[in-house]
Design a protein around this motif. Structure first.
Motif, mmCIF file in Angstrom:
data_model
loop_
_atom_site.group_PDB
_atom_site.id
_atom_site.type_symbol
_atom_site.label_atom_id
_atom_site.label_comp_id
_atom_site.label_asym_id
_atom_site.label_seq_id
_atom_site.Cartn_x
_atom_site.Cartn_y
_atom_site.Cartn_z
ATOM 1 N N PRO A 166 -12.654 -5.399 -13.347
ATOM 2 C CA PRO A 166 -12.114 -5.565 -11.993
ATOM 3 C C PRO A 166 -12.755 -4.640 -10.965
ATOM 4 O O PRO A 166 -12.772 -4.934 -9.777
ATOM 5 C CB PRO A 166 -10.627 -5.242 -12.175
ATOM 6 N N LYS A 167 -13.312 -3.507 -11.415
ATOM 7 C CA LYS A 167 -13.959 -2.584 -10.482
ATOM 8 C C LYS A 167 -15.268 -3.163 -9.952
ATOM 9 O O LYS A 167 -15.638 -2.921 -8.810
ATOM 10 C CB LYS A 167 -14.218 -1.241 -11.172
ATOM 11 N N ASN A 168 -15.956 -3.925 -10.795
ATOM 12 C CA ASN A 168 -17.207 -4.573 -10.387
ATOM 13 C C ASN A 168 -16.924 -6.046 -10.108
ATOM 14 O O ASN A 168 -17.529 -6.946 -10.670
ATOM 15 C CB ASN A 168 -18.252 -4.415 -11.496
ATOM 16 N N TYR A 169 -15.975 -6.286 -9.182
ATOM 17 C CA TYR A 169 -15.485 -7.654 -8.993
ATOM 18 C C TYR A 169 -16.531 -8.606 -8.410
ATOM 19 O O TYR A 169 -16.456 -9.817 -8.604
ATOM 20 C CB TYR A 169 -14.238 -7.633 -8.100
ATOM 21 N N ILE A 183 -1.612 -15.548 -15.545
ATOM 22 C CA ILE A 183 -0.681 -14.415 -15.483
ATOM 23 C C ILE A 183 0.294 -14.473 -16.656
ATOM 24 O O ILE A 183 0.579 -13.461 -17.318
ATOM 25 C CB ILE A 183 0.080 -14.420 -14.144
ATOM 26 N N LEU A 184 0.809 -15.670 -16.928
ATOM 27 C CA LEU A 184 1.754 -15.817 -18.049
ATOM 28 C C LEU A 184 1.084 -15.496 -19.377
ATOM 29 O O LEU A 184 1.719 -14.953 -20.285
ATOM 30 C CB LEU A 184 2.301 -17.249 -18.074
ATOM 31 N N ARG A 185 -0.174 -15.815 -19.483
ATOM 32 C CA ARG A 185 -0.862 -15.605 -20.755
ATOM 33 C C ARG A 185 -1.348 -14.166 -20.930
ATOM 34 O O ARG A 185 -1.322 -13.625 -22.029
ATOM 35 C CB ARG A 185 -2.056 -16.567 -20.859
ATOM 36 N N HIS A 186 -1.792 -13.526 -19.851
ATOM 37 C CA HIS A 186 -2.460 -12.223 -19.983
ATOM 38 C C HIS A 186 -1.657 -11.046 -19.443
ATOM 39 O O HIS A 186 -2.193 -9.955 -19.322
ATOM 40 C CB HIS A 186 -3.824 -12.274 -19.284
ATOM 41 N N HIS A 187 -0.393 -11.273 -19.120
ATOM 42 C CA HIS A 187 0.434 -10.146 -18.686
ATOM 43 C C HIS A 187 0.507 -9.119 -19.827
ATOM 44 O O HIS A 187 0.622 -9.491 -21.001
ATOM 45 C CB HIS A 187 1.839 -10.630 -18.321
ATOM 46 N N PRO A 188 0.396 -7.821 -19.506
ATOM 47 C CA PRO A 188 0.419 -6.792 -20.567
ATOM 48 C C PRO A 188 1.612 -6.908 -21.510
ATOM 49 O O PRO A 188 1.474 -6.667 -22.712
ATOM 50 C CB PRO A 188 0.461 -5.482 -19.774
ATOM 51 N N ASP A 189 2.772 -7.277 -20.998
ATOM 52 C CA ASP A 189 3.952 -7.417 -21.865
ATOM 53 C C ASP A 189 3.755 -8.547 -22.864
ATOM 54 O O ASP A 189 4.182 -8.453 -24.025
ATOM 55 C CB ASP A 189 5.198 -7.687 -21.020
ATOM 56 N N ALA A 236 -1.506 -3.410 -25.038
ATOM 57 C CA ALA A 236 -0.847 -3.543 -23.747
ATOM 58 C C ALA A 236 -1.490 -2.652 -22.689
ATOM 59 O O ALA A 236 -1.312 -2.875 -21.488
ATOM 60 C CB ALA A 236 0.641 -3.201 -23.883
ATOM 61 N N ASN A 237 -2.218 -1.634 -23.125
ATOM 62 C CA ASN A 237 -2.858 -0.722 -22.172
ATOM 63 C C ASN A 237 -4.156 -1.281 -21.601
ATOM 64 O O ASN A 237 -4.658 -0.780 -20.607
ATOM 65 C CB ASN A 237 -3.141 0.627 -22.848
ATOM 66 N N ASP A 238 -4.719 -2.317 -22.244
ATOM 67 C CA ASP A 238 -5.959 -2.926 -21.750
ATOM 68 C C ASP A 238 -5.594 -4.067 -20.804
ATOM 69 O O ASP A 238 -5.388 -5.205 -21.221
ATOM 70 C CB ASP A 238 -6.792 -3.441 -22.925
ATOM 71 N N ASP A 239 -5.486 -3.747 -19.542
ATOM 72 C CA ASP A 239 -5.074 -4.746 -18.547
ATOM 73 C C ASP A 239 -6.213 -5.138 -17.624
ATOM 74 O O ASP A 239 -5.994 -5.625 -16.514
ATOM 75 C CB ASP A 239 -3.899 -4.222 -17.725
ATOM 76 N N ARG A 240 -7.469 -4.939 -18.052
ATOM 77 C CA ARG A 240 -8.605 -5.226 -17.194
ATOM 78 C C ARG A 240 -8.674 -6.703 -16.805
ATOM 79 O O ARG A 240 -8.858 -7.035 -15.631
ATOM 80 C CB ARG A 240 -9.912 -4.812 -17.885
ATOM 81 N N PHE A 241 -8.529 -7.598 -17.788
ATOM 82 C CA PHE A 241 -8.638 -9.020 -17.474
ATOM 83 C C PHE A 241 -7.467 -9.463 -16.603
ATOM 84 O O PHE A 241 -7.623 -10.306 -15.718
ATOM 85 C CB PHE A 241 -8.695 -9.858 -18.753
ATOM 86 N N PHE A 242 -6.300 -8.885 -16.828
ATOM 87 C CA PHE A 242 -5.126 -9.196 -16.005
ATOM 88 C C PHE A 242 -5.415 -8.837 -14.545
ATOM 89 O O PHE A 242 -5.085 -9.591 -13.621
ATOM 90 C CB PHE A 242 -3.913 -8.420 -16.525
#
Length: 453
Positions: free
Chosen positions: A97-100, A131-137, A146-152
């Motif tokens: 996400p930083k290199n969007y 969002i429903l598929r890749h939400h950290p929860d 759950a800590n890898d939320d880059r794709f989210f």
């Protein structure tokens, strides 16, 4: 949990901490009830009930999570043409996400098949699915990190770009999945199959609707309207997506002004190059368009008819048509004959090239063989004597002069005569004779030969 064993409270006596500042003795024990609860105990109870080992239980949990995830995907709405696009491992693991600006926004939302044709409703629906598929929860529930939320975060960024008309136009302006290549003037093939898709591709960048290429039977006014529109083509491509980010936190105003000026200059240059590219496309199409060629022929025929009428020459339309057909046939025959001549010339050149290459190889072999003969005969020195280094060098250099001066066939003939006589003197005389021949015809200057004279 499917455990059948009851949970039994455990009574343990624990000392009660004293609240005094400086305790001197321990408090009396009191009874506390401890009840086994939590994820670790639930997993233990599950293993006890099922009789599975740790590895077997982990595999069963993973399979169940995958089943639930698949069921969840199937139950998600697939309306509005969004569907379910497979997610590659590379997309999930390398999206940052930083290199969007390096991201493919449509691929992030699973809209690679629609891209710029996707409606705002489709974009929002695709975002909701992701969002429903890749939400950290959700990832944690499926055993993911759950800590890898880059794709989210990439999904959120994609909606931020594509749901904003101005930002989306900036991204669509440079969408690298579409080719900017155009046919050159020498491109062969059916004109309409070559150029039609290219004009359709480019038309989406027009600020106003532009006509399509049309077919071979399009009337003249329609064809002329097409070229007039494309010669006045105005593109909305801005190339702002390539702008260098301005550091808003910097207090250096000069740095900000320089960055803004550089971005503006780069955009103008890219715009200029893109306009030139489209102009070249139209020029190439106009030159290759068979309809325009026919219109020019009709104009020429009309001028000729008008000219003949002014001179009082009447032209029979039927005869003119026959003459035109004869002329076209003659031109076609001449063109075919030229193609045959070109093919024959090409074949002859290839044959000559092979022959020259073979002669060159044979010449090289002959030169080596002649030098070897001279070497084997002790450089024509008297028996028992050893040639000096100077004699050896002079003879080898003079042999090069002879081999380079003679025609390849003559060099081969010299080698043959050297091989054909065992007499050393006769061998030397054959070489001297070749040297004299070169001197006589002026191919070698007088005085160049010292050994073979």
């Amino acid at each position: 949990m499917s455990a059948t064993q009851p949970i039994t409270p455990i009574s343990i006596s624990l000392p009660v901490a004293s609240t005094s500042a400086a305790p001197t003795t321990l408090s009396k024990p009191v009874q506390r009830k401890l009840v086994p609860v939590g994820g670790a105990y639930a997993a233990h109870a599950r293993r006890q009930a099922s009789g599975k080992t740790f590895d077997e239980d982990d595999a069963a949990v993973k399979a169940e999570n995958e089943r639930l995830a698949e069921e969840e995907r199937k139950n998600q709405p697939e309306d509005d043409g969004v569907g379910e696009e497979p997610e590659s491992k590379e997309l999930l693991q390398t999206s940052d996400p930083k290199n969007y600006k390096a991201l493919d926004m449509y691929a992030i939302l699973g809209l690679s098949n629609l891209r710029y044709k996707a409606t705002q409703d489709q974009i929002r629906l695709a975002h909701k699915k992701k969002i429903l598929r890749h939400h950290p929860d959700k990832k944690a529930g499926r055993g993911g990190d759950a800590n890898d939320d880059r794709f989210f975060k990439c999904v959120a960024r994609a909606l931020e770009i594509l749901d904003n008309p101005e930002r989306r136009k900036q991204f669509d302006s440079i969408d690298e999945t579409y080719s900017d290549k155009i046919p050159d003037a020498k491109t062969k093939g059916d004109f309409f199959e070559v150029y039609g898709p290219v004009f359709d591709r480019e038309s989406r960048f027009s600020e106003t609707p532009v006509p399509s290429l049309g077919g071979a039977d399009a009337p003249r006014d329609q064809v002329e309207e097409f070229y007039n529109a494309w010669y006045n083509f105005v593109s909305w491509r801005s190339f702002e997506w390539y702008d260098k980010e301005i550091n808003e936190g910097s207090e250096n105003r000069d740095d900000k002004r320089y960055t803004e000026k550089k971005n503006k200059s780069d955009r103008a240059q890219r715009k200029k190059e893109d306009n030139a590219r489209v102009r070249t496309l139209v020029d190439n199409a106009l030159a290759a368009d068979p309809r325009m060629k026919k219109f020019r022929q009709d104009d020429k025929a009309a001028r000729e008819a008008k000219k003949n009428k002014a001179k009082g020459i009447t032209t029979d339309p039927k005869k003119a048509k026959e003459d035109e057909a004869i002329k076209a046939a003659q031109e076609a025959a001449a063109k075919e004959e030229q193609v045959k001549k070109d093919a024959a010339s090409k074949a002859n050149k290839a044959t000559d090239k092979k022959a020259k290459e073979a002669a060159r190889k044979n010449l090289s072999k002959s030169k080596k063989a002649i030098k070897q003969i001279v070497t084997d005969n002790n450089y024509f020195q008297p028996p028992g004597s050893t040639p000096s280094a100077n004699d050896i060098e002079l003879q080898l250099n003079e042999l090069d002069l002879i081999a380079n001066g003679l025609e390849p066939e003559e060099t081969a003939e010299l080698k043959k005569s050297l091989d054909g006589t065992p007499d050393v003197a006769a061998k030397r005389e054959a070489i001297v004779s070749s040297a004299k021949k070169l001197l006589d015809v002026g191919k070698v200057e007088s005085g160049r030969f010292q050994q073979f004279v």
